[in-house]
Design an enzyme around this catalytic site. Sequence first.
Site, PDB file in Angstrom:
ATOM      1  N   TYR A 290       0.819  -1.220   0.000  1.00 56.57           N
ATOM      2  CA  TYR A 290       0.000   0.000   0.000  1.00 56.57           C
ATOM      3  C   TYR A 290       0.855   1.273   0.000  1.00 56.57           C
ATOM      4  O   TYR A 290       0.376   2.320   0.422  1.00 56.57           O
ATOM      5  CB  TYR A 290      -0.928  -0.006   1.219  1.00 56.57           C
ATOM      6  CG  TYR A 290      -2.200  -0.814   1.014  1.00 56.57           C
ATOM      7  CD1 TYR A 290      -3.034  -0.597  -0.088  1.00 56.57           C
ATOM      8  CD2 TYR A 290      -2.602  -1.780   1.940  1.00 56.57           C
ATOM      9  CE1 TYR A 290      -4.201  -1.325  -0.274  1.00 56.57           C
ATOM     10  CE2 TYR A 290      -3.779  -2.511   1.755  1.00 56.57           C
ATOM     11  CZ  TYR A 290      -4.570  -2.269   0.644  1.00 56.57           C
ATOM     12  OH  TYR A 290      -5.744  -2.979   0.465  1.00 56.57           O
TER      13      TYR A 290
ATOM     14  N   PHE B 117      -5.388   6.807   7.198  1.00 55.80           N
ATOM     15  CA  PHE B 117      -5.771   5.431   7.535  1.00 55.80           C
ATOM     16  C   PHE B 117      -4.681   4.414   7.204  1.00 55.80           C
ATOM     17  O   PHE B 117      -4.871   3.214   7.401  1.00 55.80           O
ATOM     18  CB  PHE B 117      -7.077   5.048   6.814  1.00 55.80           C
ATOM     19  CG  PHE B 117      -7.039   5.249   5.316  1.00 55.80           C
ATOM     20  CD1 PHE B 117      -6.485   4.289   4.485  1.00 55.80           C
ATOM     21  CD2 PHE B 117      -7.559   6.400   4.738  1.00 55.80           C
ATOM     22  CE1 PHE B 117      -6.434   4.459   3.109  1.00 55.80           C
ATOM     23  CE2 PHE B 117      -7.516   6.595   3.353  1.00 55.80           C
ATOM     24  CZ  PHE B 117      -6.952   5.613   2.539  1.00 55.80           C
TER      25      PHE B 117
ATOM     26  N   ARG C  35     -12.094  -4.788 -11.518  1.00 58.00           N
ATOM     27  CA  ARG C  35     -12.489  -3.664 -10.656  1.00 58.00           C
ATOM     28  C   ARG C  35     -14.003  -3.462 -10.680  1.00 58.00           C
ATOM     29  O   ARG C  35     -14.601  -3.072  -9.685  1.00 58.00           O
ATOM     30  CB  ARG C  35     -11.789  -2.381 -11.110  1.00 58.00           C
ATOM     31  CG  ARG C  35     -10.285  -2.415 -10.989  1.00 58.00           C
ATOM     32  CD  ARG C  35      -9.780  -2.039  -9.635  1.00 58.00           C
ATOM     33  NE  ARG C  35     -10.071  -0.663  -9.272  1.00 58.00           N
ATOM     34  CZ  ARG C  35      -9.663  -0.083  -8.149  1.00 58.00           C
ATOM     35  NH1 ARG C  35      -8.915  -0.769  -7.286  1.00 58.00           N
ATOM     36  NH2 ARG C  35      -9.971   1.155  -7.877  1.00 58.00           N
TER      37      ARG C  35
ATOM     38  N   THR D 124     -14.651   1.553  -3.916  1.00 54.58           N
ATOM     39  CA  THR D 124     -13.866   1.367  -2.685  1.00 54.58           C
ATOM     40  C   THR D 124     -14.739   1.356  -1.431  1.00 54.58           C
ATOM     41  O   THR D 124     -14.579   0.502  -0.559  1.00 54.58           O
ATOM     42  CB  THR D 124     -12.815   2.498  -2.572  1.00 54.58           C
ATOM     43  OG1 THR D 124     -12.016   2.485  -3.761  1.00 54.58           O
ATOM     44  CG2 THR D 124     -11.919   2.312  -1.365  1.00 54.58           C
TER      45      THR D 124
ATOM     46  N   ARG E 181     -18.238  -5.880  -3.344  1.00 53.73           N
ATOM     47  CA  ARG E 181     -18.334  -5.032  -2.157  1.00 53.73           C
ATOM     48  C   ARG E 181     -19.767  -4.566  -1.916  1.00 53.73           C
ATOM     49  O   ARG E 181     -20.203  -4.444  -0.770  1.00 53.73           O
ATOM     50  CB  ARG E 181     -17.398  -3.838  -2.292  1.00 53.73           C
ATOM     51  CG  ARG E 181     -15.917  -4.197  -2.143  1.00 53.73           C
ATOM     52  CD  ARG E 181     -15.047  -3.033  -2.571  1.00 53.73           C
ATOM     53  NE  ARG E 181     -13.622  -3.257  -2.323  1.00 53.73           N
ATOM     54  CZ  ARG E 181     -12.672  -2.513  -2.882  1.00 53.73           C
ATOM     55  NH1 ARG E 181     -12.975  -1.518  -3.693  1.00 53.73           N
ATOM     56  NH2 ARG E 181     -11.393  -2.773  -2.610  1.00 53.73           N
TER      57      ARG E 181
ATOM     58  N   ASN F 201     -13.582  -3.799   3.433  1.00 51.87           N
ATOM     59  CA  ASN F 201     -14.230  -3.982   2.118  1.00 51.87           C
ATOM     60  C   ASN F 201     -13.790  -5.258   1.397  1.00 51.87           C
ATOM     61  O   ASN F 201     -13.948  -5.391   0.193  1.00 51.87           O
ATOM     62  CB  ASN F 201     -14.070  -2.721   1.262  1.00 51.87           C
ATOM     63  CG  ASN F 201     -12.617  -2.404   0.938  1.00 51.87           C
ATOM     64  OD1 ASN F 201     -11.713  -3.173   1.289  1.00 51.87           O
ATOM     65  ND2 ASN F 201     -12.393  -1.294   0.261  1.00 51.87           N
TER      66      ASN F 201
END
Length: 169
Positions: free
Chosen positions: A69, A77, A105, A111, A122, A132
């Site tokens: 990430y 976060f 996606r 998201t 999701r 998620n």
Amino acid sequence: FYIMTSQGLKFECSSMSEIQMERTFIAIKPDGVQRGLISEILSRFERKGFKLVAIKLVVPSKEFAQKHYHDLKDRPFFNGLCDFLSSGPVLAMVWEGEGVIKYGRKLIGATDPQKSEPGTIRGDLAVVVGRNIIHGSDGPETAKAEIGLWFEPRELVSYTSNEEKWIYG
Ligand code: ADP
């Protein structure tokens, strides 16, 4: 059969029309694994017609999560996200197919699950952005980098599935 070109891997099917094959990195995060959603999620990619070419269950270290990430390192976060990703088993996968990066996606959804459409993974299976359940590469560059981060080249399996001629014509 597959041929390597300057644009990447190409698949030639029986009718000899050319299809531009892609690979993407998909991971079921610890919440998806713990909630018993592995088969539900895999079946959505399988039924679509995408092909699984690598899969393994791993508990990533926090350092590894930070690498995965790294683009988000300045977000508030980030620390919690990396703690979470390294908190339990992650099902890491590579899926292959025409347009699989972008369409993967779409299957996953937005998201924030509050904004994901019903019918997406999701949208149907998650409620809050911090839980998620699934990750998918957001473009060709990230797909390449993430596949390289999570898998050794020898862990990627190239094979022809009998269904391909019925999926691609
Ligand atoms: P995506 O996973 O859809 O590509 P991002 O790359 O923007 O989304 O974010 C990566 C992950 O960080 C998200 O899947 C989610 O788990 C987490 N995340 C994003 N935004 C927030 C937020 N506002 N609060 C908590 N976690 C977040």
